[in-house]
Design a protein around this motif. Structure first.
Motif, PDB file in Angstrom:
ATOM      1  N   ARG A 156      52.436  44.097  37.396  1.00  0.00           N
ATOM      2  CA  ARG A 156      51.449  43.404  38.217  1.00  0.00           C
ATOM      3  C   ARG A 156      50.884  42.219  37.461  1.00  0.00           C
ATOM      4  O   ARG A 156      50.550  42.329  36.284  1.00  0.00           O
ATOM      5  CB  ARG A 156      50.325  44.377  38.582  1.00  0.00           C
ATOM      6  N   ARG A 157      50.857  41.105  38.140  1.00  0.00           N
ATOM      7  CA  ARG A 157      50.321  39.887  37.552  1.00  0.00           C
ATOM      8  C   ARG A 157      48.957  39.579  38.166  1.00  0.00           C
ATOM      9  O   ARG A 157      48.695  39.905  39.324  1.00  0.00           O
ATOM     10  CB  ARG A 157      51.280  38.701  37.778  1.00  0.00           C
ATOM     11  N   ALA A 158      48.137  38.910  37.382  1.00  0.00           N
ATOM     12  CA  ALA A 158      46.795  38.574  37.860  1.00  0.00           C
ATOM     13  C   ALA A 158      46.876  37.514  38.939  1.00  0.00           C
ATOM     14  O   ALA A 158      47.729  36.632  38.922  1.00  0.00           O
ATOM     15  CB  ALA A 158      45.935  38.082  36.700  1.00  0.00           C
ATOM     16  N   ALA A 159      45.975  37.620  39.899  1.00  0.00           N
ATOM     17  CA  ALA A 159      45.918  36.646  40.993  1.00  0.00           C
ATOM     18  C   ALA A 159      45.346  35.336  40.482  1.00  0.00           C
ATOM     19  O   ALA A 159      44.675  35.298  39.448  1.00  0.00           O
ATOM     20  CB  ALA A 159      45.065  37.204  42.127  1.00  0.00           C
TER      21      ALA A 159
END
Length: 336
Positions: free
Chosen positions: A183-186
């Motif tokens: 998961r990557r940061a928004a």
């Protein structure tokens, strides 16, 4: 610790190994295995599987409260420890005086015979039959006078299935690993989020309320301290007034007592003066009476003196006349 151990006994093989772990037990074939002061445990051979259990060897070791050791009775019985050279074994009386009921110590136990670290032998009693373990184990003092101890029971049996948790289950990962992409940061939410002015205004209001609350608390504390100071001042003033009234009453009583004493002294002085006046009047009257009596006596004596003077003159005249007559008669008689 070495100084204390050297006084009551010694421990061999106490230096750690190069790997930093506990010292390894000597093999049964080594000549020092029988003389090991800490007892000897033969490592349990790791079986491939145990029939009827269906558990791995690690789970069996984890569930075994005996820490995976064999029955101590199968090993060679170690000899009791001996004090180091030059250190005398304390007498049983000294050891008994240092022991207390219920105290837990380490002793080298071999059946009914146990030896403390100081080299003093003690008697080991069991609740039932001896468990067959020979070596160092904790013991509880039962009677210091008779040097009787009770070995602490050791759990050597294997618990039933389900009473313990296996090592694999303890260290297993409960959350399965996902193969999806991480998961990557928004991206940064530009234009979103709370109103900064409202946040600042709320913070200012909260700070103002906090300052007001602190000021109100400080004012309340100051008012309480002021009331306390007023009460203390009033109590001190009342105490000072009470002391002043007591001193004034004492002074008044002292003045009254002094006045009474002065009045008594004046009355006594007046009485003495009146008595002195009476005595003087009486003495004066007596003196006047004596003076009148003396004057009367003087007058009487004067009259008697005058009368005596007249009688003396008359007597002298009579004597002179008689003398003249005698002379005349003498001349007459001679002439005749």
């Amino acid at each position: 610790m070495g100084a204390l151990v050297s006084e009551w006994g010694s421990f061999v093989d106490e230096s750690p190994s190069s790997g930093g772990g506990p010292p390894s037990a000597p093999p049964p074939s080594s000549p020092s295995a029988a003389d090991h002061e800490w007892g000897f445990y033969e490592p349990e051979p790791e079986p491939q599987s145990r029939p009827g259990t269906g558990r791995s060897p690690s789970a069996a070791v984890d569930a075994d409260p005996g820490w995976g050791f064999d029955d101590p009775s199968a090993a060679s019985a170690p000899s009791p420890p001996s004090p180091p050279t030059g250190v005398p074994t304390p007498s049983p009386e000294v050891v008994a005086s240092l022991l207390t009921v219920g105290e837990t110590l380490w002793a080298h136990v071999d059946g009914p015979v146990a030896v403390l670290g100081s080299g003093c032998p003690v008697t080991a009693v069991y609740d039932g039959e001896p468990d067959g373990f020979s070596g160092w184990r904790p013991v509880t003092v039962v009677d210091p006078g008779s040097l009787t101890v009770r070995p602490v029971p050791l759990s050597l049996g294997e618990p039933p299935v389900g009473a313990a948790t296996s090592v694999a289950e303890l260290y297993s990962d409960l959350e399965p690993s996902s193969a999806t992409e991480p998961r990557r940061a928004a991206p940064f939410p530009v234009g979103q989020g709370p109103d900064l002015e409202a946040v600042l205004s709320r913070a200012v209001a909260e700070e103002r309320e906090r300052v007001r609350a602190e000021a109100a608390a400080a004012a309340h504390r100051a008012e309480a301290q002021l009331n306390l100071a007023k009460r203390e001042l009033a109590e001190r003033t009342e105490l000072a007034e009470r002391h002043a009234r007591m001193r004034e009453e004492q002074a008044q009583s002292e003045v009254r007592r002094t006045q009474q004493e002065a009045a008594q002294h004046v009355s006594a002085a007046q009485a003495q003066i009146a008595a002195a006046r009476d005595q003087f009047t009486q003495a004066q009257q007596q003196w006047q009476l004596r003076a009148r009596q003396a004057e009367a006596e003087q007058t009487r004596l004067t009259r008697e003196l005058n009368r005596a003077k007249r009688a003396g003159v008359q007597h002298l005249v009579l004597v002179g006349v008689l003398a003249v007559l005698a002379v005349v008669l003498t001349f007459v008689l001679k002439g005749a």
